[in-house]
Design a protein around this motif. Structure first.
Motif, PDB file in Angstrom:
ATOM      1  N   VAL A 135       0.828  -1.216   0.000  1.00 35.51           N
ATOM      2  CA  VAL A 135       0.000   0.000   0.000  1.00 35.51           C
ATOM      3  C   VAL A 135       0.855   1.257   0.000  1.00 35.51           C
ATOM      4  N   ASN A 136       2.184   1.105   0.218  1.00 31.31           N
ATOM      5  CA  ASN A 136       3.080   2.252   0.182  1.00 31.31           C
ATOM      6  C   ASN A 136       3.865   2.318  -1.121  1.00 31.31           C
ATOM      7  N   ALA A 137       3.611   1.384  -2.031  1.00 33.96           N
ATOM      8  CA  ALA A 137       4.338   1.349  -3.303  1.00 33.96           C
ATOM      9  C   ALA A 137       3.448   1.825  -4.446  1.00 33.96           C
ATOM     10  N   LEU A 138       2.716   2.896  -4.209  1.00 32.37           N
ATOM     11  CA  LEU A 138       1.812   3.478  -5.200  1.00 32.37           C
ATOM     12  C   LEU A 138       2.368   4.827  -5.654  1.00 32.37           C
ATOM     13  N   TYR A 139       2.258   5.112  -6.949  1.00 31.68           N
ATOM     14  CA  TYR A 139       2.840   6.320  -7.527  1.00 31.68           C
ATOM     15  C   TYR A 139       1.759   7.111  -8.261  1.00 31.68           C
ATOM     16  N   TYR A 140       1.791   8.442  -8.063  1.00 27.41           N
ATOM     17  CA  TYR A 140       0.912   9.346  -8.826  1.00 27.41           C
ATOM     18  C   TYR A 140       1.812  10.085  -9.804  1.00 27.41           C
ATOM     19  N   ASP A 141       1.675   9.770 -11.079  1.00 24.24           N
ATOM     20  CA  ASP A 141       2.568  10.290 -12.117  1.00 24.24           C
ATOM     21  C   ASP A 141       2.060  11.646 -12.599  1.00 24.24           C
ATOM     22  N   ILE A 142       2.882  12.674 -12.416  1.00 24.03           N
ATOM     23  CA  ILE A 142       2.457  14.028 -12.775  1.00 24.03           C
ATOM     24  C   ILE A 142       2.400  14.212 -14.289  1.00 24.03           C
ATOM     25  N   ALA A 143       3.011  13.282 -15.053  1.00 24.08           N
ATOM     26  CA  ALA A 143       3.005  13.409 -16.518  1.00 24.08           C
ATOM     27  C   ALA A 143       1.609  13.231 -17.094  1.00 24.08           C
ATOM     28  N   ASP A 144       0.842  12.271 -16.568  1.00 27.15           N
ATOM     29  CA  ASP A 144      -0.501  12.032 -17.111  1.00 27.15           C
ATOM     30  C   ASP A 144      -1.554  11.865 -16.019  1.00 27.15           C
ATOM     31  N   TYR A 145      -1.171  12.137 -14.751  1.00 27.88           N
ATOM     32  CA  TYR A 145      -2.090  12.113 -13.599  1.00 27.88           C
ATOM     33  C   TYR A 145      -2.663  10.715 -13.346  1.00 27.88           C
ATOM     34  N   SER A 146      -1.910   9.689 -13.718  1.00 26.90           N
ATOM     35  CA  SER A 146      -2.348   8.315 -13.469  1.00 26.90           C
ATOM     36  C   SER A 146      -1.749   7.802 -12.162  1.00 26.90           C
ATOM     37  N   VAL A 147      -2.338   6.738 -11.625  1.00 28.64           N
ATOM     38  CA  VAL A 147      -1.798   6.040 -10.455  1.00 28.64           C
ATOM     39  C   VAL A 147      -1.151   4.747 -10.947  1.00 28.64           C
ATOM     40  N   LEU A 148       0.105   4.543 -10.601  1.00 28.52           N
ATOM     41  CA  LEU A 148       0.855   3.365 -11.018  1.00 28.52           C
ATOM     42  C   LEU A 148       0.953   2.393  -9.852  1.00 28.52           C
ATOM     43  N   ASP A 149       0.640   1.136 -10.106  1.00 26.99           N
ATOM     44  CA  ASP A 149       0.598   0.110  -9.058  1.00 26.99           C
ATOM     45  C   ASP A 149       1.280  -1.148  -9.595  1.00 26.99           C
ATOM     46  N   PHE A 150       2.489  -1.430  -9.082  1.00 30.19           N
ATOM     47  CA  PHE A 150       3.256  -2.582  -9.562  1.00 30.19           C
ATOM     48  C   PHE A 150       3.155  -3.783  -8.626  1.00 30.19           C
ATOM     49  N   THR A 151       2.546  -3.616  -7.442  1.00 31.62           N
ATOM     50  CA  THR A 151       2.569  -4.684  -6.426  1.00 31.62           C
ATOM     51  C   THR A 151       1.182  -5.039  -5.903  1.00 31.62           C
ATOM     52  N   ASN A 152       0.137  -4.663  -6.625  1.00 31.48           N
ATOM     53  CA  ASN A 152      -1.249  -4.910  -6.193  1.00 31.48           C
ATOM     54  C   ASN A 152      -1.598  -4.177  -4.897  1.00 31.48           C
ATOM     55  N   GLY A 153      -1.017  -3.003  -4.736  1.00 29.58           N
ATOM     56  CA  GLY A 153      -1.290  -2.213  -3.534  1.00 29.58           C
ATOM     57  C   GLY A 153      -2.709  -1.699  -3.460  1.00 29.58           C
ATOM     58  N   VAL A 154      -3.291  -1.323  -4.602  1.00 26.87           N
ATOM     59  CA  VAL A 154      -4.662  -0.815  -4.610  1.00 26.87           C
ATOM     60  C   VAL A 154      -5.626  -1.909  -4.157  1.00 26.87           C
ATOM     61  N   LYS A 155      -5.407  -3.134  -4.625  1.00 26.84           N
ATOM     62  CA  LYS A 155      -6.253  -4.258  -4.232  1.00 26.84           C
ATOM     63  C   LYS A 155      -6.162  -4.495  -2.719  1.00 26.84           C
ATOM     64  N   ASP A 156      -4.931  -4.499  -2.176  1.00 19.84           N
ATOM     65  CA  ASP A 156      -4.758  -4.698  -0.734  1.00 19.84           C
ATOM     66  C   ASP A 156      -5.408  -3.565   0.051  1.00 19.84           C
ATOM     67  N   LEU A 157      -5.315  -2.344  -0.488  1.00 15.93           N
ATOM     68  CA  LEU A 157      -5.920  -1.195   0.195  1.00 15.93           C
ATOM     69  C   LEU A 157      -7.437  -1.359   0.258  1.00 15.93           C
ATOM     70  N   HIS A 158      -8.047  -1.779  -0.830  1.00 15.75           N
ATOM     71  CA  HIS A 158      -9.496  -1.985  -0.859  1.00 15.75           C
ATOM     72  C   HIS A 158      -9.922  -3.123   0.070  1.00 15.75           C
ATOM     73  N   GLU A 159      -9.069  -4.137   0.210  1.00 14.70           N
ATOM     74  CA  GLU A 159      -9.393  -5.285   1.067  1.00 14.70           C
ATOM     75  C   GLU A 159      -8.978  -5.063   2.520  1.00 14.70           C
ATOM     76  N   GLY A 160      -8.305  -3.946   2.799  1.00 18.62           N
ATOM     77  CA  GLY A 160      -7.911  -3.629   4.178  1.00 18.62           C
ATOM     78  C   GLY A 160      -6.800  -4.505   4.708  1.00 18.62           C
ATOM     79  N   VAL A 161      -5.836  -4.878   3.836  1.00 16.13           N
ATOM     80  CA  VAL A 161      -4.745  -5.777   4.221  1.00 16.13           C
ATOM     81  C   VAL A 161      -3.408  -5.043   4.129  1.00 16.13           C
ATOM     82  N   LEU A 162      -2.564  -5.232   5.135  1.00 12.72           N
ATOM     83  CA  LEU A 162      -1.202  -4.698   5.104  1.00 12.72           C
ATOM     84  C   LEU A 162      -0.261  -5.862   4.819  1.00 12.72           C
ATOM     85  N   ARG A 163       0.421  -5.789   3.664  1.00 16.69           N
ATOM     86  CA  ARG A 163       1.230  -6.917   3.205  1.00 16.69           C
ATOM     87  C   ARG A 163       2.632  -6.429   2.832  1.00 16.69           C
TER      88      ARG A 163
END
Length: 434
Positions: A135-163
Motif C-alpha cells: 500500500v506504500n508502493a503506489l505512484y501518482y505520475d504528474i506526466a498524465d495524472y495516473s496512479v501506477l501500481d506494480f505490487t497490487n497495492g490498490v487491491k490490498d488497500l481496498h481489502e484492508g490488508v497490510l502486506r
C-alpha cells in the motif's frame, strides 16, 4: 495503471509546494511521481501529513534544480527541498541490490543482512519492489495524472490488508527491522489487518529490533505514539513482544503481579490523553511521552534507594539518571528532551510539598504545566491524590493575592488540603524618648 478517470486523486488535494517540485522535475526532463503514504492517504480520502516525491533524477540533479535543497543521509541519499516549514522529500528510484547503475561502493550490508548503505539507482518498477508494503508502493505520475501500481497495492488497500512486498517476509525484516514498527503503526492508524505471513514474521523475529539504531527508534516511537492510535499501538507492540525490545524495564514493571496492572493503567491514561490532544489539534511534547513511558522504572529505582536509606532528593535524582542512561542503549533520547523528562519527574516530588508563596513561585517554573498535567494523569490512574490535583487546579485559577494566601495541602503532606497557618508578626521594641 489507473488512468485519471479511474481514481479519486485530485491535484487540488496535493500541496502546492509538492506540485512545484513535481512540475520542475518534469519540465527538466525527469520522471517525477508522488509516492508512498501521500498517494495511499489520498486514495483513502484522508489528508496526507506530508508528501514525498520519487524521480529518476539523481540527488545532485535535484540540488542543481532547487536552490532551497540540501542532501541528507548516508544509508539512503535523499534530497530535502524546503519551503518554509514544509519539507518535500525527493528520493531517486532505487534498484534491487546488485542490479543498480552504480553498485560499486554504494551498497553495504551488515553480517545479519541489514542494509547499512544503499545508493544504487534503477527504474520506477525496480523502486516499487524495493519498498516495504504494497500500500506504500503506489505512484501518482504528474506526466498524465495516473496512479501506477506494480505490487497490487490498490487491491490490498481496498481489502484492508497490510502486506510486505515480496515472497520472503523474513528477508524484508532483516533488511530493516524497523519495518516491524511501521507495520504496527500503519495497521493501527489506517485500520488495516496484517496479512497472516506478516503477523507470523513479527512474532518470530521481534528480537531483530535490538539491532536497530537507537536514534532511529526514537523517531519511530514518536510516530507510533503520536499517530492518533497510541493505545492500539501499545497493545500490538506487546502482542508481538516488540515493546519489551524497546522498553525492557517498563515491560518488566507491567509483569509485576501486584502493581503491574496499575502501571499499565497509568500509561494507557497518558496515551489516551495524547490521542485526545492530537484529535483536538493541540501540541504534544516528546518529553511528556517518554516521562510516562519510563515513570514506573524510575519509581521502582527511587524506592530501592529510599529503602537503602538515601536522602529523598538524591534518591530520585540518581534513579532518574540511572534509568535514562540504561534506556538510551535501546532507544535514544536527545539530551534536550531528557532534561525536560527529569524536570517533569522532579515536579512530582515538589508539587505535594509547596505551600503559600512557594506554591505561587512554582507556577513560574518553565515545566510547571507539564508537571501538573502529569500529576493529574497519575491521579486519574489512582497513583496520586485527586484532591491534590484539584487544589492545584483551583490555585492556578485564583488571583495573585489569593495565591500567596492560599493554603497548601498539609504543609508538605500529600493528603488532605489544610489551611496554612498565618505568620505571626514580630512586635518592634519601643524606642526611648530623646
Amino acid at each position: 495503471m489507473y488512468p485519471r478517470d479511474q481514481h479519486p486523486i485530485s491535484r487540488a488535494a496535493i500541496s502546492d509546494n509538492a506540485l512545484k517540485v513535481l512540475y520542475r522535475l518534469r519540465d527538466a526532463g525527469f520522471r517525477s511521481c508522488l509516492v508512498g503514504g501521500g498517494v495511499r492517504d489520498l486514495l483513502l480520502g484522508r489528508e496526507p501529513k506530508d508528501f514525498d516525491v520519487a524521480t529518476d533524477a539523481h540527488p545532485d540533479d535535484v540540488r542543481r534544480l532547487f536552490r532551497n535543497c540540501r542532501l541528507i543521509g548516508r544509508r539512503f541519499r535523499l534530497a530535502h527541498v524546503t519551503f518554509g516549514r514544509e519539507i518535500i522529500e525527493v528520493a531517486t528510484f532505487r534498484a534491487p541490490i546488485g542490479a543498480g547503475e552504480e553498485d560499486d561502493g554504494n551498497v553495504e550490508l551488515s553480517e545479519d543482512g541489514r542494509i547499512l548503505r544503499d545508493n544504487c539507482y534503477g527504474t520506477i518498477e525496480q523502486d516499487a519492489w524495493r519498498r516495504d508494503f504494497t500500500v506504500n508502493a503506489l505512484y501518482y505520475d504528474i506526466a498524465d495524472y495516473s496512479v501506477l501500481d506494480f505490487t497490487n497495492g490498490v487491491k490490498d488497500l481496498h481489502e484492508g490488508v497490510l502486506r510486505l512486498i515480496g515472497n520472503d517476509p523474513e528477508q524484508r525484516l532483516r533488511e530493516d527491522p524497523v519495518r516491524m514498527l511501521r507495520a504496527v503503526r500503519f495497521a493501527a492508524k489506517l485500520g488495516l489487518r496484517l496479512a497472516s505471513e506478516v503477523d507470523e514474521a513479527l512474532h518470530r523475529h521481534a528480537d531483530l529490533l535490538t539491532t536497530a539504531a537507537p536514534a532511529r527508534l526514537f523517531d519511530e516511537v514518536l510516530k507510533l505514539f503520536h499517530s492518533g492510535a497510541a493505545v492500539t499501538c501499545l497493545d500490538e507492540l506487546e502482542r508481538f513482544g516488540l515493546f519489551a525490545m524497546m522498553f525492557p524495564e517498563t515491560a518488566d514493571c507491567f509483569g509485576h503481579p501486584d502493581t503491574g496492572a496499575g502501571v499499565r493503567a497509568f500509561l494507557v491514561e497518558a496515551l489516551n490523553n495524547t490521542d485526545n490532544r492530537i484529535r483536538e489539534g493541540l501540541g504534544v511534547h516528546p518529553a511528556f511521552l517518554y516521562a510516562a513511558l519510563l515513570w514506573a522504572p524510575v519509581q521502582r529505582a527511587a524506592q530501592a534507594r529510599l529503602d537503602a536509606g538515601e536522602e529523598p532528593a538524591a534518591a530520585w535524582q540518581q534513579a532518574a539518571s540511572a534509568v535514562l542512561e540504561r534506556q538510551v542503549q535501546r532507544v535514544s533520547i536527545p539530551r534536550r528532551f531528557g532534561l525536560v523528562v527529569r524536570e517533569i519527574w522532579e515536579l512530582q516530588q515538589r508539587l505535594p510539598r509547596s505551600q503559600g508563596a512557594r506554591a505561587a513561585r512554582l507556577l513560574t517554573h518553565p515545566r510547571f504545566r507539564a508537571g501538573y498535567d502529569f500529576l493529574c494523569l497519575r491521579a486519574r490512574a489512582g497513583q496520586a491524590d485527586p484532591e491534590l490535583c484539584e487544589w492545584w487546579t483551583r490555585f492556578q485559577d485564583s488571583g495573585e493575592a489569593r495565591q500567596h494566601e492560599a493554603a497548601r495541602p498539609g504543609a508538605g503532606a500529600e493528603e488532605s488540603p489544610a489551611r496554612s497557618r498565618p505568620r505571626r508578626r514580630r512586635r518592634r521594641k519601643a524606642r526611648p524618648a530623646s
